[in-house]
Scaffold this motif. Structure first.
Motif, short mmCIF file in Angstrom:
data_model
loop_
_atom_site.label_atom_id
_atom_site.label_comp_id
_atom_site.label_asym_id
_atom_site.label_seq_id
_atom_site.Cartn_x
_atom_site.Cartn_y
_atom_site.Cartn_z
N LYS A 499 0.84 -1.21 0.00
CA LYS A 499 0.00 0.00 0.00
C LYS A 499 0.87 1.26 0.00
N LEU A 500 1.93 1.25 0.82
CA LEU A 500 2.82 2.41 0.88
C LEU A 500 3.62 2.54 -0.42
N ALA A 501 3.99 1.39 -1.01
CA ALA A 501 4.72 1.43 -2.28
C ALA A 501 3.83 2.00 -3.38
N LYS A 502 2.54 1.69 -3.33
CA LYS A 502 1.61 2.25 -4.32
C LYS A 502 1.52 3.77 -4.17
N ALA A 503 1.46 4.23 -2.92
CA ALA A 503 1.42 5.69 -2.70
C ALA A 503 2.69 6.34 -3.22
N ALA A 504 3.84 5.67 -3.01
CA ALA A 504 5.10 6.20 -3.52
C ALA A 504 5.10 6.21 -5.04
N ALA A 505 4.52 5.17 -5.66
CA ALA A 505 4.44 5.13 -7.12
C ALA A 505 3.62 6.29 -7.65
N GLU A 510 3.57 11.69 -10.37
CA GLU A 510 3.34 13.13 -10.33
C GLU A 510 4.62 13.89 -10.68
N ARG A 511 5.76 13.40 -10.20
CA ARG A 511 7.03 14.06 -10.53
C ARG A 511 7.34 13.94 -12.01
N THR A 517 12.95 13.24 -14.77
CA THR A 517 13.22 11.91 -15.32
C THR A 517 12.81 10.87 -14.29
N LEU A 518 12.65 9.64 -14.75
CA LEU A 518 12.26 8.58 -13.81
C LEU A 518 13.34 8.38 -12.76
N ALA A 519 14.60 8.43 -13.16
CA ALA A 519 15.68 8.24 -12.20
C ALA A 519 15.65 9.32 -11.11
N ALA A 520 15.41 10.57 -11.53
CA ALA A 520 15.35 11.67 -10.56
C ALA A 520 14.14 11.52 -9.66
N ALA A 521 13.01 11.11 -10.23
CA ALA A 521 11.78 10.95 -9.44
C ALA A 521 11.95 9.85 -8.40
N ILE A 522 12.68 8.81 -8.74
CA ILE A 522 12.91 7.72 -7.79
C ILE A 522 13.85 8.19 -6.68
N ARG A 523 14.88 8.95 -7.07
CA ARG A 523 15.83 9.44 -6.06
C ARG A 523 15.18 10.39 -5.07
N ALA A 524 14.09 11.00 -5.47
CA ALA A 524 13.42 11.96 -4.59
C ALA A 524 12.71 11.28 -3.41
N TRP A 575 5.57 -2.39 -6.70
CA TRP A 575 4.95 -1.71 -7.85
C TRP A 575 6.03 -1.33 -8.85
N PHE A 576 5.70 -1.49 -10.13
CA PHE A 576 6.58 -1.06 -11.21
C PHE A 576 6.11 0.30 -11.73
N ILE A 577 7.08 1.10 -12.14
CA ILE A 577 6.81 2.33 -12.90
C ILE A 577 7.43 2.14 -14.28
N VAL A 578 6.61 2.24 -15.32
CA VAL A 578 7.08 2.06 -16.69
C VAL A 578 6.96 3.40 -17.40
N ASP A 579 8.09 3.90 -17.87
CA ASP A 579 8.14 5.21 -18.55
C ASP A 579 8.58 4.98 -20.00
#
Length: 642
Positions: A499-505, A510-511, A517-524, A575-579
């Motif tokens: 559930k928390l991973a989904k909120a993070a996704a 949003e970023r 970029t996806l890399a920057a959004a993940i580092r945030a 959860w996966f993020i696909v960009d």
């Protein structure tokens, strides 16, 4: 009581009694109508559904579900009925029953038939029902049905429905093809490549470290009981017996050895074997010419090549064997020649043989003493086999008489052993240890037996017999919370982490919308997350891998350019993020082989789609009425619930 007996016998009592019986019958009939015009009886009765005028009984659904579980066990031996039902298997089985019956009803309503002769033909063509001679065997048919707990009527009804479905659906799908514009469009997709990136947000990273409250844990366990179902386990008692139980029964006596020697005297007589290379020609003159040439120093093989013929070799054969393969004249000529010489030409049904004797193996006759060890070994094998068969028949007789396993073991001098709790996959429950090798050949049978019913079988490749019974059965069911508390807590934490991973996704998405970029959004994110994977693949590369395409890659190749999506990993893993950043379309020539390949694939796809649409139309046309009460009763019965 005597008063009522006398009254029923009186002239007034007889009509009153008959009227009372009629009233009871009327009450039964009206109560059945009052219950339901279609269904009847307690808990919805025997009918789980009515399709047109065809009724599907609860026993039909039960049998179909049991057969489906048996089939599923071919891929997953540990699957049980509760797990099958938890995964939606019973609903799938019912849907298939309804669909097949609807198609059969529609076919019959439109004049199609599957007669007895056609069904008989289908049965006779099924390989499982054939005997050793390749023809239909009634006993093999009976045994195959018994092993699947099916009746002849059920098989015939199923085959009949299948034949009707073929008559309805095959014409609907036959000749399907796609327009050239669609073919070209889909063929071009094979040349397409996509570039982007994929990130994963593992649930374990976000999972809470504190234990849940007892109430929260209980609610989670109740809601997810299906995830904690244990497979069925069985303890098996068994013993084996073989040559070690025979004692001196397999040792041949001197008299038996002498009798064997007399009865098989030809086996120990002098014998001569020869190996020859031969050439067959049509005339005697040609044969004599080739023989003379070889005797003058020529080669038989060279003579054969010049005559555009070929030589053949007969290895280590007796005179009788030569005679049976060629003729007695040829055999006599060959055995009259010396080693390294060419025998006089002789005739067989194929022509004249020019044969060179390459080797001679002469064995002198053997006396009884010389052959004694060989005879003893042969008789030991024979007597051991006979004695073991007799012992096995004795054990089988004791089983038929109802003797207990320890009694049978004592009779043959064997020791009874008991396995730990085993799964149908052949593993000791809860460990990586395999079941004893001796029990593995009988494991499937043991999981189909009731407790305390011994059976005997021979362990391949022969020479040892196994006697076994199911000693204890633990049905498949969800484990009590108290026994798997740690496992449930781990699953709870992973669920909360998901559930928390989904909120993070969602935050990462949003970023991305804000231009990161996806890399920057993940580092945030405040949690340490795995690095982002860069992807640059073509569809052809995915197809050539020969493996199932991972879900994130499948999503990437179905998205629009410049978009990003999230995808849940199975089993609350995260959860996966696909960009997807860029799509490169490939070029397609008019003679590209991909066009023809795509044409064939789309034809099959369109055919399946037409057949599926036909199924849906039939289900809309044929009235289907489900009895949810009876369906739920079957579900509970299969789960062993009251």
């Amino acid at each position: 009581m005597q008063f009522f007996r006398n009254f029923f016998k009186s002239k007034f009592g007889v009509p009153v009694t008959l009227a009372f019986v009629a009233l009871i019958g009327f009450a039964f009939a009206t109560s059945d109508v009052a219950m339901n015009s279609t269904f009847g009886g307690i808990a919805g009765g025997e009918r789980v559904a009515v399709v047109g005028d065809e009724k599907i009984s609860s026993s039909d659904l039960t049998t179909a579900a049991a057969s489906a579980v048996d089939s599923a066990r071919q891929q997953n031996p540990t699957i049980s009925m509760p797990v099958f039902i938890e995964q939606g298997g019973l609903d799938d089985v019912l849907d298939q029953l309804l669909e097949r019956t609807a198609i059969a009803v529609y076919a019959k309503n439109n004049g199609l038939r599957a007669g007895d002769n056609l069904v008989n033909s289908e049965i006779m063509n099924i390989p499982a029902f054939r005997g050793a001679d390749g023809n239909f065997d009634q006993e093999a048919y009976r045994q195959a049905l018994a092993s699947r707990r099916l009746t002849d009527a059920q098989v015939r009804d199923d085959l009949g429905q299948g034949l009707l479905a073929q008559q309805v659906l095959v014409p609907a799908a036959f000749g399907a093809k796609a327009p050239d514009s669609i073919i070209r469009r889909y063929a071009a997709l094979r040349k397409e490549s996509r570039e982007g990136s994929i990130a994963i947000l593992p649930s374990a990273v976000f999972a809470p470290s504190d234990d849940p409250s007892a109430d929260a844990l209980q609610k989670f366990y109740t809601a997810n009981r299906g995830d904690f179902i244990r497979p069925e386990r069985r303890q098996i008692r068994y013993f084996t017996f073989g040559a070690e139980q025979l004692g001196d029964r397999a040792i041949p006596t001197d008299a038996e050895i002498a009798a064997y020697y007399r009865e098989n005297s030809a086996q120990f007589a002098a014998i001569e074997r020869r190996t020859v290379t031969q050439l067959i020609v049509p005339t005697q003159q040609a044969a004599e010419a080739i023989r003379n040439r070889v005797r003058s120093g020529g080669s038989l093989e060279q003579a054969a090549r010049e005559a555009r013929l070929s030589t053949t070799t007969i290895d280590n054969a007796t005179k009788a064997e030569f005679s049976s393969q060629t003729s007695s004249a040829v055999a006599n000529a060959i055995f009259a020649a010396e080693r390294g010489t060419v025998a006089a030409p002789a005739r067989s049904g194929l022509g004249f043989h020019v044969a060179r004797v390459d080797a001679i193996d002469r064995q002198a006759a053997r006396t009884l003493d010389q052959a004694r060890s060989e005879i003893r070994a042969a008789l030991e094998v024979q007597k051991r086999r006979t004695a073991l068969t007799d012992l096995a028949e004795l054990v089988d007789g004791l089983i038929q008489e109802g003797a207990a396993l320890p009694e049978i073991a004592a009779e043959v001098g064997a020791q009874v052993q008991t396995t730990p709790a085993l799964t149908a996959a052949g593993a000791v429950y809860g460990t990586q240890t395999r079941a004893p090798d001796a029990i593995l050949p009988a494991l499937q049978t043991a999981f189909e037996m009731d407790e305390g019913e011994p059976e005997i079988t021979e362990i391949p490749p022969g020479g040892t017999f196994l006697v076994f019974e199911t000693a204890d059965i633990t049905e498949s069911a969800a484990a009590p919370l108290a026994e798997i508390r740690d496992q449930v807590i781990a699953a709870y934490r992973l669920s909360e982490g998901s559930k928390l991973a989904k909120a993070a996704a969602d935050r990462v998405l949003e970023r991305l919308k804000d231009g990161q970029t996806l890399a920057a959004a993940i580092r945030a994110e405040s949690k340490p997350l795995p690095a982002v994977d860069s992807i640059n693949l073509s569809r052809q590369q995915l197809e050539q891998s020969g493996q199932r395409v991972p879900a994130p890659l499948a999503l990437m190749f179905s998205m629009a350019e410049g978009t990003a999506k999230k995808l849940e990993a199975p089993s609350n893993a995260g959860w996966f993020i696909v960009d997807l950043e860029n799509i490169e379309t490939g070029t397609l020539a008019d003679n590209d082989p991909a066009l023809e390949q795509t044409r064939r694939e789309l034809a099959q796809l369109f055919g399946r789609e037409y057949a599926e649409q036909m199924r849906d139309a039939i289900k809309d046309d044929v009235e289907i009425e489900r009895n949810e009460t009876a369906i739920e009763a079957v579900r509970k019965a299969l789960l062993g619930e009251r």
